[in-house]
Design a protein around this motif. Structure first.
Motif, PDB file in Angstrom:
ATOM      1  N   PRO A  48       8.477   7.593  11.669  1.00  0.00           N
ATOM      2  CA  PRO A  48       7.891   7.684  13.004  1.00  0.00           C
ATOM      3  C   PRO A  48       6.516   7.035  13.049  1.00  0.00           C
ATOM      4  N   ALA A  49       5.971   6.939  14.234  1.00  0.00           N
ATOM      5  CA  ALA A  49       4.708   6.254  14.413  1.00  0.00           C
ATOM      6  C   ALA A  49       3.538   7.165  14.074  1.00  0.00           C
ATOM      7  N   ARG A  50       3.522   7.584  12.837  1.00  0.00           N
ATOM      8  CA  ARG A  50       2.315   8.266  12.355  1.00  0.00           C
ATOM      9  C   ARG A  50       2.165   7.913  10.882  1.00  0.00           C
ATOM     10  N   ASP A  51       0.955   8.042  10.380  1.00  0.00           N
ATOM     11  CA  ASP A  51       0.715   7.674   8.988  1.00  0.00           C
ATOM     12  C   ASP A  51       1.286   8.724   8.044  1.00  0.00           C
ATOM     13  N   ILE A  52       1.964   8.242   7.013  1.00  0.00           N
ATOM     14  CA  ILE A  52       2.386   9.120   5.933  1.00  0.00           C
ATOM     15  C   ILE A  52       1.801   8.538   4.651  1.00  0.00           C
ATOM     16  N   LYS A  53       0.838   9.242   4.106  1.00  0.00           N
ATOM     17  CA  LYS A  53       0.172   8.757   2.899  1.00  0.00           C
ATOM     18  C   LYS A  53       0.970   9.188   1.677  1.00  0.00           C
ATOM     19  N   LEU A  54       0.969   8.299   0.686  1.00  0.00           N
ATOM     20  CA  LEU A  54       1.799   8.512  -0.499  1.00  0.00           C
ATOM     21  C   LEU A  54       0.950   8.398  -1.757  1.00  0.00           C
ATOM     22  N   SER A  55       1.455   9.014  -2.803  1.00  0.00           N
ATOM     23  CA  SER A  55       0.822   8.884  -4.113  1.00  0.00           C
ATOM     24  C   SER A  55       1.844   8.276  -5.066  1.00  0.00           C
ATOM     25  N   LEU A  56       1.469   7.166  -5.691  1.00  0.00           N
ATOM     26  CA  LEU A  56       2.393   6.488  -6.611  1.00  0.00           C
ATOM     27  C   LEU A  56       2.573   7.335  -7.871  1.00  0.00           C
ATOM     28  N   THR A  57       3.807   7.713  -8.168  1.00  0.00           N
ATOM     29  CA  THR A  57       4.064   8.554  -9.346  1.00  0.00           C
ATOM     30  C   THR A  57       4.772   7.787 -10.455  1.00  0.00           C
TER      31      THR A  57
ATOM     32  N   LEU B 249       0.835  -1.195   0.000  1.00  0.00           N
ATOM     33  CA  LEU B 249       0.000   0.000   0.000  1.00  0.00           C
ATOM     34  C   LEU B 249       0.873   1.249   0.000  1.00  0.00           C
ATOM     35  N   PRO B 250       0.367   2.335  -0.616  1.00  0.00           N
ATOM     36  CA  PRO B 250       1.138   3.575  -0.644  1.00  0.00           C
ATOM     37  C   PRO B 250       0.987   4.340   0.657  1.00  0.00           C
ATOM     38  N   ILE B 251       1.465   3.741   1.729  1.00  0.00           N
ATOM     39  CA  ILE B 251       1.363   4.404   3.030  1.00  0.00           C
ATOM     40  C   ILE B 251       2.464   3.868   3.939  1.00  0.00           C
ATOM     41  N   LEU B 252       3.003   4.755   4.763  1.00  0.00           N
ATOM     42  CA  LEU B 252       3.919   4.360   5.835  1.00  0.00           C
ATOM     43  C   LEU B 252       3.137   4.470   7.140  1.00  0.00           C
ATOM     44  N   ILE B 253       3.150   3.413   7.944  1.00  0.00           N
ATOM     45  CA  ILE B 253       2.422   3.516   9.223  1.00  0.00           C
ATOM     46  C   ILE B 253       3.367   3.550  10.421  1.00  0.00           C
ATOM     47  N   GLY B 254       4.654   3.358  10.178  1.00  0.00           N
ATOM     48  CA  GLY B 254       5.650   3.675  11.206  1.00  0.00           C
ATOM     49  C   GLY B 254       5.934   2.591  12.224  1.00  0.00           C
TER      50      GLY B 254
END
Lengths: 177, 182
Positions: free
Chosen positions: B152-161, A136-141
């Motif tokens: 870190p322990a937080r969500d980082i949302k990404l967009s596939l380019t 998935l395109p997300i990092l949850i850490g």
């Protein structure tokens, strides 16, 4: 060699987690698209038997209804006090002999549901044939790692891969002998 | 406009950029990958290294003073442990890496390339200074090593380019970091 082909089929965050520390999957919603199942039903149609560890079983058992009623499931656990469930068999010990028995029953393909400890055990026993991973395109850490290291090193072959509109990238990697 | 900060690495399927001892003997150097890098390097004029990655790069003869191919590249090495760095052309950064890169990306210039493992990357993600993430996923499970991501322990949302298969069974993916609309 009669054992079924064992496929790990699973979704992972780009940083390699299959669930949050508390087991939550809410982050999967990020790639929810109407009418898109990312090949799940096509894959499921090829599966004869499900193999899972206790952690995954507990998650499945917590759902309102058992999510895989139309396939036999084999659950690896050391517990002996779990209540019986239709279609579910509790086993313990090495995976390879159990797979041989499943092969003898005519099962050709097993879905290894869930990653973690059982996947690692399968890999160490040399019975994990295929990794089908949806990144998935997300990092949850932080969370439960797909590959809880250290593992054995293993060379793989990329069989196929594709990208979806949501940014999910799915690959199929086969274990190399 | 700020400068584009990219964090990219060749990575094993289980998320390691190097063996525990820093070894990268498992990397597949294809023409494809070289072509992708040749296209990328001219967009960059600054490299920010993590200290361990820098030491490995030095051993391989590719660290400091411009990475060999490109003249005029500014090289910074972030470390909270070492007190001096005697490498011509490389500047030691001892302050908070997130604040440093945040300041750097507001200065005029071309893109900034982050070369590090998960530790420095985590600090930079926490400071929200990474704009793009790239992985060249190799068909191997290393089993252990230096992780590419470390929080870190937080969500980082990404967009596939960008997505494509490279020679040798590698899969190249590039993502843009999605930020909440300001």
């Amino acid at each position: 060699m009669t054992r079924p082909r064992v496929s790990l089929y699973i979704a992972s965050s780009l940083d390699g987690f299959i669930a949050r520390p508390d087991g939550a999957f809410d982050w999967l919603d990020f790639i929810d698209r109407p009418g898109e199942d990312y090949g799940y039903h096509a894959f499921y149609a090829t599966v004869d038997v499900l193999v899972m560890g206790r952690g995954t079983y507990d998650v499945c058992a917590s759902f309102a209804s058992w999510p895989y009623p139309d396939r036999p499931s084999v659950v690896f656990t050391h517990r002996t006090d779990l209540p019986p469930r239709d279609g579910v068999e509790f086993v313990s010990g090495d995976v390879a002999p159990v797979l041989e028995q499943l092969g003898a029953r005519g099962y050709k393909r097993a879905w290894l549901v869930g990653g973690g400890a059982l996947a690692r055990q399968c890999q160490e026993e040399g019975v994990l044939d295929e990794y089908i991973i949806s990144m998935l395109p997300i990092l949850i850490g932080e969370g439960l790692p797909l590959f809880p290291g250290p593992w054995n090193e293993q060379k793989l072959s990329l069989v196929e891969s594709r990208a979806y509109e949501s940014g999910l990238v799915q690959g199929v990697w086969a274990a190399r002998p | 406009m700020t400068r584009l900060v990219t964090y990219g690495a060749a990575v094993s399927l289980d998320g390691y950029i190097a063996r525990p001892d820093g070894g990268v003997d498992w990397l597949h150097f294809s023409k494809d990958a070289q072509a992708a890098m040749a296209k990328y390097w001219p967009t960059v004029d600054t490299i920010v290294f993590g200290r361990k990655t820098f030491e490995i790069a030095m051993k391989q003869g590719s660290g400091g003073g411009g990475g060999g191919a490109d003249g005029g590249i500014r090289t910074f090495v972030c470390s909270r442990t070492i007190e001096r760095l005697d490498v011509p052309g490389a500047t030691l950064v001892r302050e908070n890496a997130g604040e440093f890169v945040a300041r750097l990306r507001r200065e005029p210039g071309k893109g900034i390339c982050i070369m590090s493992g998960g530790n420095l990357a985590a600090s930079l993600f926490a400071a929200d200074v990474i704009d793009e993430v790239g992985l060249n996923i190799h068909p191997i499970l290393l089993g252990d090593g230096v992780p590419m991501f470390g929080g870190p322990a937080r969500d980082i949302k990404l967009s596939l380019t960008e997505y494509r298969q490279l020679d040798g069974g590698c899969v190249l993916v590039n993502y843009r970091v999605l930020r909440e609309a300001a």
